[in-house]
Design a protein around this motif. Structure first.
Motif, PDB file in Angstrom:
ATOM      1  N   ARG A  19       0.886  -1.549  -0.092  1.00 61.13           N
ATOM      2  CA  ARG A  19      -0.188   0.080   0.093  1.00 61.13           C
ATOM      3  C   ARG A  19       1.009   1.117  -0.098  1.00 61.13           C
ATOM      4  O   ARG A  19       0.233   1.845  -0.765  1.00 61.13           O
ATOM      5  CB  ARG A  19      -1.430   0.186   1.185  1.00 61.13           C
ATOM      6  CG  ARG A  19      -1.670  -1.809   0.831  1.00 61.13           C
ATOM      7  CD  ARG A  19      -2.359  -1.410   2.466  1.00 61.13           C
ATOM      8  NE  ARG A  19      -3.152  -0.126   2.575  1.00 61.13           N
ATOM      9  CZ  ARG A  19      -4.028   0.705   3.550  1.00 61.13           C
ATOM     10  NH1 ARG A  19      -4.192  -0.446   4.959  1.00 61.13           N
ATOM     11  NH2 ARG A  19      -4.861   1.918   3.923  1.00 61.13           N
ATOM     12  N   ALA A  74       1.459   3.951  -3.238  1.00 60.54           N
ATOM     13  CA  ALA A  74       1.097   5.167  -2.769  1.00 60.54           C
ATOM     14  C   ALA A  74       2.784   5.950  -2.996  1.00 60.54           C
ATOM     15  O   ALA A  74       2.177   7.348  -3.981  1.00 60.54           O
ATOM     16  CB  ALA A  74       1.094   5.607  -1.419  1.00 60.54           C
ATOM     17  N   SER A 120       1.891   8.271  -5.995  1.00 59.14           N
ATOM     18  CA  SER A 120       2.269  10.024  -5.895  1.00 59.14           C
ATOM     19  C   SER A 120       3.323  11.129  -7.019  1.00 59.14           C
ATOM     20  O   SER A 120       3.087  11.958  -7.066  1.00 59.14           O
ATOM     21  CB  SER A 120       3.008  10.389  -4.447  1.00 59.14           C
ATOM     22  OG  SER A 120       1.424  10.111  -3.962  1.00 59.14           O
ATOM     23  N   ILE A 130      -0.882  11.349  -2.913  1.00 52.96           N
ATOM     24  CA  ILE A 130      -1.501  10.202  -2.202  1.00 52.96           C
ATOM     25  C   ILE A 130      -0.905   9.402  -0.847  1.00 52.96           C
ATOM     26  O   ILE A 130      -0.265   9.668  -1.099  1.00 52.96           O
ATOM     27  CB  ILE A 130      -1.958   9.262  -3.030  1.00 52.96           C
ATOM     28  CG1 ILE A 130      -1.947   9.286  -4.155  1.00 52.96           C
ATOM     29  CG2 ILE A 130      -2.746   7.561  -2.729  1.00 52.96           C
ATOM     30  CD1 ILE A 130      -2.466   8.659  -5.730  1.00 52.96           C
ATOM     31  N   SER A 158      -0.432   6.343   1.942  1.00 55.23           N
ATOM     32  CA  SER A 158      -1.070   5.258   1.817  1.00 55.23           C
ATOM     33  C   SER A 158      -1.977   4.296   2.138  1.00 55.23           C
ATOM     34  O   SER A 158      -3.162   3.124   2.138  1.00 55.23           O
ATOM     35  CB  SER A 158       0.275   3.880   2.873  1.00 55.23           C
ATOM     36  OG  SER A 158       0.356   4.424   4.146  1.00 55.23           O
ATOM     37  N   GLN A 194      -5.108   6.330   1.586  1.00 54.05           N
ATOM     38  CA  GLN A 194      -6.209   5.699   0.861  1.00 54.05           C
ATOM     39  C   GLN A 194      -5.810   4.866  -0.025  1.00 54.05           C
ATOM     40  O   GLN A 194      -6.441   4.519  -1.237  1.00 54.05           O
ATOM     41  CB  GLN A 194      -5.888   7.306  -0.189  1.00 54.05           C
ATOM     42  CG  GLN A 194      -5.998   8.292   1.027  1.00 54.05           C
ATOM     43  CD  GLN A 194      -5.375   9.694   0.259  1.00 54.05           C
ATOM     44  OE1 GLN A 194      -4.669  10.008  -0.418  1.00 54.05           O
ATOM     45  NE2 GLN A 194      -6.328  10.628   0.551  1.00 54.05           N
ATOM     46  N   VAL A 195      -5.182   3.529  -0.037  1.00 54.08           N
ATOM     47  CA  VAL A 195      -5.077   2.872  -1.300  1.00 54.08           C
ATOM     48  C   VAL A 195      -5.411   1.885  -0.489  1.00 54.08           C
ATOM     49  O   VAL A 195      -5.205   0.702   0.603  1.00 54.08           O
ATOM     50  CB  VAL A 195      -3.246   2.329  -1.496  1.00 54.08           C
ATOM     51  CG1 VAL A 195      -2.776   1.110  -2.526  1.00 54.08           C
ATOM     52  CG2 VAL A 195      -3.161   3.508  -2.139  1.00 54.08           C
ATOM     53  N   ASP A 217     -10.423  12.901  -3.413  1.00 51.70           N
ATOM     54  CA  ASP A 217     -10.399  12.341  -2.395  1.00 51.70           C
ATOM     55  C   ASP A 217     -12.089  12.255  -3.075  1.00 51.70           C
ATOM     56  O   ASP A 217     -12.911  11.526  -2.091  1.00 51.70           O
ATOM     57  CB  ASP A 217     -10.018  11.064  -1.570  1.00 51.70           C
ATOM     58  CG  ASP A 217      -9.520  12.743  -0.408  1.00 51.70           C
ATOM     59  OD1 ASP A 217     -10.352  13.590  -0.733  1.00 51.70           O
ATOM     60  OD2 ASP A 217      -9.312  12.490   1.041  1.00 51.70           O
ATOM     61  N   THR A 275      -7.871   3.449  -5.117  1.00 51.97           N
ATOM     62  CA  THR A 275      -7.276   4.684  -4.393  1.00 51.97           C
ATOM     63  C   THR A 275      -8.421   5.175  -4.195  1.00 51.97           C
ATOM     64  O   THR A 275      -9.016   5.933  -5.501  1.00 51.97           O
ATOM     65  CB  THR A 275      -6.085   5.189  -4.973  1.00 51.97           C
ATOM     66  OG1 THR A 275      -5.016   3.755  -5.599  1.00 51.97           O
ATOM     67  CG2 THR A 275      -5.229   6.311  -5.131  1.00 51.97           C
TER      68      THR A 275
END
Length: 390
Positions: free
Chosen positions: A74, A78, A82, A89, A91, A93-94, A224, A248
């Motif tokens: 993850r 990210a 990114s 991004i 981690s 968010q993954v 997001d 993501t």
């Protein structure tokens, strides 16, 4: 009563494979299988060696792992994304999933309820439509415009109070086309203004012909609130059988996705995750070579297509692993595809599999997936199609 599975159509790739039953091909005309967009070769030798060492030396690779995936993978996704997209991004968010199809399924389960609706540009990726059917979510077709590029203005007219998302695939399956950055920005702006999600499936991002970031969506500090990106490790590292994908999205949505993943697979494939992590950290040069090969095959499609154009065929889109074509025959594409198996030893998918049954456009279209035929194979394929007479 209609069950969830009875609400949708049979798996297209499996249906097409059954067309091969009982068919033999001449020795001088072996089967050209251009039906599925998946590499048939195993991972490269260094990755196989790394995987063998993981199997032998990492006991935890054989146990349940975190529902949302290996923290190290993850974090790597990210960090690399990114950098690639020039965005921010994190981690958490993954989420790692059991393939990109599960990434889509988990996303829809997290944002939609029965009776909701999702807009899909047509021709669409059939597994997306199949899952929406099974979830009781209505597929709203958005006919793609010139060059198979959909329009956010056209989509705006289709949004209702039941619409929860617009789902795009770029580079596109089945059309192959790469959506311009401005197109994605327009869809993001539309979705944000209307309070719905934008799902962007970038399964084939590693084979995009453009240099640099293909869009600026992650450069928006508030990305997001609207954007959900899907990804697959299968195509990049030949890990199709190990089923590793990624979502993501916002931290809140990832938490909802975790509920789905925990009840379906508990955790993603442990060996596949570790292989994907190793690949991201060690196979940059190798993957660049894979990309060059796919781009050469894309060029071969354009180089050799005049052979078909002279017979009345039209190249509607090309890119990633796909060429999407319009045939010149007074014969529905599902019938044509079955005739091609018998008369030309070619297995491809008809356009009827990529559009709703009510859309007649698919009857004149075919998808050619060139993941497993090289430049010479493409020339042979086009010669066979040019020689075919219904």
């Amino acid at each position: 009563m209609t069950t969830r599975t009875a609400a949708t159509f049979p798996p297209p790739v499996m249906e097409a494979r059954r067309w091969l039953d009982g068919v033999t091909h001449p020795a001088n005309r072996p089967l050209l299988n251009v039906s599925q967009a998946a590499p048939v070769d195993p991972p490269p030798a260094p990755m196989l060696q790394a995987m063998a060492e993981i199997v032998l030396n990492e006991p935890e690779a054989h146990l349940y792992g975190p529902v949302l995936g290996l923290p190290e993978l993850r974090a790597e996704v990210a960090a690399q994304f990114s950098t690639a997209y020039q965005g921010d991004i994190a981690s958490d968010q993954v989420a790692i999933t059991s393939g990109c199809n599960q990434a889509f399924a988990a996303t829809i389960a997290a944002i939609c309820g029965e009776g909701d609706a999702v807009i899909l540009p047509t021709p669409y990726y059939f597994n997306h439509a199949m899952w929406l059917d099974q979830m009781g979510v209505e597929t709203i077709p958005l006919p793609a415009g010139p060059g198979l590029i959909p329009s956010a203005d056209d989509a705006a007219a289709l949004i209702t109070d039941r619409t929860r998302a617009i789902a795009l695939v770029t580079p596109n399956n089945p059309g192959g086309v790469e959506y311009p950055a401005a197109t994605l920005t327009a869809f993001r702006d539309l979705c944000r203004a209307r309070g719905i999600k934008l799902i962007v499936d970038e399964t084939y991002r590693d084979f995009d012909s453009r240099t640099g970031a293909p869009h600026q969506l992650f450069q928006d500090a508030a990305w997001d609130d609207t954007l959900i990106q899907l990804y697959s490790f299968s195509k990049a590292y030949r890990l199709t059988g190990h089923r590793v994908g990624a979502v993501t999205a916002s931290i809140a949505l990832v938490a909802e996705i975790e509920k789905f993943l925990d009840t379906v697979a508990i955790c993603p494939n442990q060996l596949g995750q570790r292989a994907a992590l190793w690949g991201m950290q060690n196979l940059e040069t190798w993957l660049a070579g894979e990309r060059r090969e796919i781009l050469d095959r894309r060029a071969a499609i354009s180089d050799h297509f005049p052979t078909l154009a002279a017979k009345g065929w039209e190249l509607m889109g090309v890119g990633a692993y796909f060429a999407y074509v319009r045939h010149p025959f007074d014969l529905a594409s599902d019938q044509l595809a079955q005739r091609l198996v018998q008369d030309a030893s070619v297995l491809c998918l008809p356009g009827t599999m990529f559009r709703p049954a009510t859309d007649p456009s698919g009857q004149a279209e075919l998808r050619i997936a060139f993941a497993n035929i090289d430049r010479a194979g493409i020339a042979d394929l086009f010669d066979r199609l040019a020689a075919f007479q219904p």
